[in-house]
Design an enzyme around this catalytic site. Structure first.
Site, PDB file in Angstrom:
ATOM      1  N   ASP A   1      -7.533  -7.333   0.665  1.00 26.99           N
ATOM      2  CA  ASP A   1      -7.305  -6.088   1.365  1.00 26.99           C
ATOM      3  C   ASP A   1      -8.162  -6.022   2.371  1.00 26.99           C
ATOM      4  O   ASP A   1      -9.397  -6.621   2.615  1.00 26.99           O
ATOM      5  CB  ASP A   1      -7.698  -4.766   0.433  1.00 26.99           C
ATOM      6  CG  ASP A   1      -7.322  -3.658   0.907  1.00 26.99           C
ATOM      7  OD1 ASP A   1      -6.304  -3.347   1.841  1.00 26.99           O
ATOM      8  OD2 ASP A   1      -8.199  -2.595   0.529  1.00 26.99           O
ATOM      9  N   LYS A   2      -7.829  -5.189   3.561  1.00 31.19           N
ATOM     10  CA  LYS A   2      -8.644  -4.809   4.793  1.00 31.19           C
ATOM     11  C   LYS A   2      -8.784  -6.236   5.665  1.00 31.19           C
ATOM     12  O   LYS A   2      -9.578  -6.520   6.261  1.00 31.19           O
ATOM     13  CB  LYS A   2     -10.117  -4.250   4.518  1.00 31.19           C
ATOM     14  CG  LYS A   2      -9.879  -3.260   3.701  1.00 31.19           C
ATOM     15  CD  LYS A   2      -9.188  -2.063   4.322  1.00 31.19           C
ATOM     16  CE  LYS A   2      -9.379  -0.602   3.416  1.00 31.19           C
ATOM     17  NZ  LYS A   2      -8.273  -0.684   2.689  1.00 31.19           N
TER      18      LYS A   2
ATOM     19  N   LYS B   1      -3.070  -2.975   8.115  1.00 32.20           N
ATOM     20  CA  LYS B   1      -3.227  -4.411   8.040  1.00 32.20           C
ATOM     21  C   LYS B   1      -2.305  -4.906   6.916  1.00 32.20           C
ATOM     22  O   LYS B   1      -1.824  -4.206   6.225  1.00 32.20           O
ATOM     23  CB  LYS B   1      -4.843  -4.651   7.904  1.00 32.20           C
ATOM     24  CG  LYS B   1      -5.893  -4.908   8.831  1.00 32.20           C
ATOM     25  CD  LYS B   1      -5.422  -6.173   9.790  1.00 32.20           C
ATOM     26  CE  LYS B   1      -5.963  -5.894  11.065  1.00 32.20           C
ATOM     27  NZ  LYS B   1      -5.092  -6.245  12.088  1.00 32.20           N
ATOM     28  N   ASP B   2      -2.295  -6.515   6.994  1.00 27.84           N
ATOM     29  CA  ASP B   2      -1.200  -6.695   6.242  1.00 27.84           C
ATOM     30  C   ASP B   2      -1.476  -7.392   4.913  1.00 27.84           C
ATOM     31  O   ASP B   2      -0.713  -8.044   4.253  1.00 27.84           O
ATOM     32  CB  ASP B   2      -0.509  -8.192   6.990  1.00 27.84           C
ATOM     33  CG  ASP B   2      -0.236  -7.488   8.675  1.00 27.84           C
ATOM     34  OD1 ASP B   2       0.647  -6.626   8.817  1.00 27.84           O
ATOM     35  OD2 ASP B   2      -1.085  -7.972   9.457  1.00 27.84           O
ATOM     36  N   ASP B   3      -2.853  -7.295   4.530  1.00 22.46           N
ATOM     37  CA  ASP B   3      -3.257  -7.361   3.334  1.00 22.46           C
ATOM     38  C   ASP B   3      -2.540  -8.317   2.542  1.00 22.46           C
ATOM     39  O   ASP B   3      -1.541  -8.121   1.559  1.00 22.46           O
ATOM     40  CB  ASP B   3      -3.331  -6.052   2.564  1.00 22.46           C
ATOM     41  CG  ASP B   3      -4.388  -5.235   3.419  1.00 22.46           C
ATOM     42  OD1 ASP B   3      -5.112  -5.388   4.216  1.00 22.46           O
ATOM     43  OD2 ASP B   3      -3.748  -3.816   3.270  1.00 22.46           O
TER      44      ASP B   3
ATOM     45  N   LYS C   1      -4.876 -31.044 -12.234  1.00 15.82           N
ATOM     46  CA  LYS C   1      -4.037 -32.258 -12.400  1.00 15.82           C
ATOM     47  C   LYS C   1      -3.727 -33.074 -10.977  1.00 15.82           C
ATOM     48  O   LYS C   1      -4.766 -33.190 -10.357  1.00 15.82           O
ATOM     49  CB  LYS C   1      -2.680 -31.780 -13.199  1.00 15.82           C
ATOM     50  CG  LYS C   1      -2.027 -33.198 -14.006  1.00 15.82           C
ATOM     51  CD  LYS C   1      -2.543 -33.195 -15.256  1.00 15.82           C
ATOM     52  CE  LYS C   1      -1.649 -34.213 -16.206  1.00 15.82           C
ATOM     53  NZ  LYS C   1      -2.214 -35.129 -16.591  1.00 15.82           N
TER      54      LYS C   1
ATOM     55  N   ASP D   1       0.865  -1.089   0.018  1.00 21.41           N
ATOM     56  CA  ASP D   1       0.085   0.123  -0.080  1.00 21.41           C
ATOM     57  C   ASP D   1       0.858   1.210   0.038  1.00 21.41           C
ATOM     58  O   ASP D   1       1.730   1.458   0.894  1.00 21.41           O
ATOM     59  CB  ASP D   1      -0.827  -0.148   1.161  1.00 21.41           C
ATOM     60  CG  ASP D   1      -1.733   1.110   1.351  1.00 21.41           C
ATOM     61  OD1 ASP D   1      -1.847   2.145   0.669  1.00 21.41           O
ATOM     62  OD2 ASP D   1      -2.830   1.059   2.089  1.00 21.41           O
TER      63      ASP D   1
ATOM     64  N   TYR E   1       1.200  -0.802  14.866  1.00 28.37           N
ATOM     65  CA  TYR E   1       0.613  -1.001  13.946  1.00 28.37           C
ATOM     66  C   TYR E   1       0.728   0.105  12.740  1.00 28.37           C
ATOM     67  O   TYR E   1       0.806   1.208  13.282  1.00 28.37           O
ATOM     68  CB  TYR E   1      -0.980  -1.018  14.212  1.00 28.37           C
ATOM     69  CG  TYR E   1      -1.304  -2.455  14.428  1.00 28.37           C
ATOM     70  CD1 TYR E   1      -1.909  -3.166  15.401  1.00 28.37           C
ATOM     71  CD2 TYR E   1      -1.538  -3.161  13.319  1.00 28.37           C
ATOM     72  CE1 TYR E   1      -2.512  -4.182  15.664  1.00 28.37           C
ATOM     73  CE2 TYR E   1      -1.849  -4.388  13.214  1.00 28.37           C
ATOM     74  CZ  TYR E   1      -2.554  -5.185  14.285  1.00 28.37           C
ATOM     75  OH  TYR E   1      -2.801  -6.322  14.702  1.00 28.37           O
TER      76      TYR E   1
ATOM     77  N   GLN F   1       3.078   4.213   2.784  1.00 28.32           N
ATOM     78  CA  GLN F   1       2.758   3.704   3.939  1.00 28.32           C
ATOM     79  C   GLN F   1       3.475   2.170   4.396  1.00 28.32           C
ATOM     80  O   GLN F   1       3.982   2.022   5.359  1.00 28.32           O
ATOM     81  CB  GLN F   1       1.127   3.402   4.121  1.00 28.32           C
ATOM     82  CG  GLN F   1       0.632   2.695   5.358  1.00 28.32           C
ATOM     83  CD  GLN F   1      -0.889   2.389   5.179  1.00 28.32           C
ATOM     84  OE1 GLN F   1      -1.842   2.845   5.313  1.00 28.32           O
ATOM     85  NE2 GLN F   1      -0.931   1.193   4.984  1.00 28.32           N
TER      86      GLN F   1
ATOM     87  N   ASP G   1      -6.538  -0.702  -1.779  1.00 28.27           N
ATOM     88  CA  ASP G   1      -5.648   0.439  -1.819  1.00 28.27           C
ATOM     89  C   ASP G   1      -4.329  -0.337  -2.157  1.00 28.27           C
ATOM     90  O   ASP G   1      -3.266   0.404  -1.997  1.00 28.27           O
ATOM     91  CB  ASP G   1      -5.739   1.274  -0.476  1.00 28.27           C
ATOM     92  CG  ASP G   1      -5.500   0.239   0.847  1.00 28.27           C
ATOM     93  OD1 ASP G   1      -5.153  -0.866   0.643  1.00 28.27           O
ATOM     94  OD2 ASP G   1      -5.670   0.657   2.007  1.00 28.27           O
TER      95      ASP G   1
ATOM     96  N   GLY H   1      18.684  -5.984  -0.162  1.00 33.51           N
ATOM     97  CA  GLY H   1      18.738  -7.295  -0.292  1.00 33.51           C
ATOM     98  C   GLY H   1      17.291  -8.028  -0.496  1.00 33.51           C
ATOM     99  O   GLY H   1      17.106  -8.821  -1.514  1.00 33.51           O
TER     100      GLY H   1
END
Ligand code: F6R
Ligand code: MG
Ligand code: MG
Length: 379
Positions: free
Chosen positions: A130-131, A233-235, A244, A11, A230, A93, A51, A102
């Site tokens: 997301d969210k 969020k980690d989306d 197969k 994001d 925080y 963000q 986002d 790296g």
């Protein structure tokens, strides 16, 4: 041919709040990758989910390639410049450090990668949510890879009958990567016991037990574990090879018809039902509901086809209606009970601070001697 699929998302700023990146931002990321990535990758695709901007690369550099990760990082940096110029919300963000070193792991962007020898026909799914956070995929992965009620291939295809091995990460552990490998079906109850706790245990990857081939990879980063606080969020993103001797696309996707409740939505501090959405969807209601999109690709010699947008179908319209009803239903109880997340998962400190102040105002009334004696007698 041995290739690597890498999906890297961040994001880096969005229009009007947490809805979607601007067209200019997306175009900047796209053109940066196209111009600067010629020697690094075979092919790429850029899209957004709410986002978050995700870049999917095909290349031959293997997992964790510095060149590929740097390309993604620099493309996000270029996009962030546009976000700043346009005054987008949350510009840059998810880029938590000043300088790339790296590998984007631990620097904010989420990454999922698969390295494998291409099958003659190599279909795969690229999911982005997301969210919400990486534990959102726990239930669909459990059902899609270990439950014949959702994945009949486990019964129908003898090569799938041996089951799959889950690698599960303890994302609360911050000293290093703490993981466990568990085999389905023998250790199904152990897998379920861990995956139930979506804020702590997250599926990192899944391999077949027949051949050991890699099938699925999920981003497991928890931004608050990286930044110490925080930052959003980690989306999560996820890649899954299908068909197969692996679960079929339809088997992997059938659990998304549940619209299961996951952590996320408003201020990253609530539970809401996960809605499968079309490509490049925005956000609708109460900074949510949590959304997931899925693009199906075929890849040959590292070249991608155009994506099939699998949730863009009338069937999923009816699911979206049900999920909307679930979203409204849980919102009716505001902050009470499971509608809001537990204290440890809240993205803001307001409640903790209030509790601290209130704690000092509590008064304790001790039981009288008579009451204690009576209780002791009774026991
Ligand atoms: C995820 C997302 C949310 C926000 C959260 C807090 O994409 O946008 O998790 O991080 O809603 O956002 P602020 O603090 O900016 O209102
Ligand atoms: Mg956001
Ligand atoms: Mg987001």
């Amino acid at each position: 041919m041995k290739i690597t699929l890498s999906i890297i998302k961040a994001d880096i700023g969005s229009v009007g709040g947490h809805f979607k990146p601007s067209e200019r931002l997306l175009e900047r990321v796209r053109s940066y990758v196209e111009e600067e990535g010629k020697d690094v990758m075979l092919d790429f695709y850029v899209g957004h989910t709410g986002d978050d901007v995700a870049i999917l690369f095909t290349h031959t550099n293997g997992k964790g390639s510095e060149d590929v990760h740097r390309l993604a990082w620099d493309a996000f940096k270029a996009g962030t410049e546009v976000a700043k110029e346009q005054g987008l919300y949350g510009a840059g963000q998810d880029l938590l450090v000043d300088a790339f070193s790296g590998n984007v792991r631990g620097m904010g962007p989420a990454v999922a990668e698969l390295e494998f020898e291409e099958r003659p026909s190599e279909p795969f799914l690229s999911l982005a949510a997301d969210k919400t956070d990486p534990g959102a995929y726990n239930l669909p992965l459990y059902l899609g890879f270990a439950d014949p009620m959702y994945c009949p291939g486990l019964m129908l295809n003898p090569k799938m009958g041996k089951g799959f091995r889950f690698t599960i990460m303890d994302v609360a552990y911050t000293e290093g990567d703490r993981r466990i490998e568990l085999n389905a079906p023998e250790e199904l109850y152990d897998i379920a016991t861990l995956l139930r706790d979506t804020e702590r245990f997250v599926v990192e990857k899944i391999v077949t037990r027949e051949t050991g081939e890699i099938v699925a990879s999920v981003s497991t980063s928890r931004l608050h574990n990286i930044a110490g606080k925080y930052t959003g969020k980690d989306d999560p993103v996820m890649l899954v090879r299908v068909q197969k001797d692996f679960p079929a696309a339809g088997e992997v996707l059938s659990p998304y018809a549940i619209g299961h409740y996951v952590a996320g939505t408003m201020r990253g501090s609530h539970n809401g039902p996960m809605m499968p959405v079309k490509r490049n969807s925005s956000i609708a209601f109460f900074d949510g509901p949590p959304i997931v999109n899925c693009l199906a690709f075929s890849v040959h010699n590292g070249k991608l086809t155009e994506p099939a947008d699998v949730f863009d179908h009338p069937f999923w319209d009816s699911i979206r209606e049900k999920v909307s009803e679930k979203a409204v239903e849980i919102r009716r109880q505001g902050f009470f009970g499971p509608a809001m997340l537990g204290e440890n998962e809240l993205e803001y400190t307001g409640i903790t601070e209030r509790l601290k102040t209130l704690d000092e105002r509590f008064q304790v009334e001790m039981p009288t001697k008579e009451v204690i004696l009576a209780a002791a007698k009774g026991s």
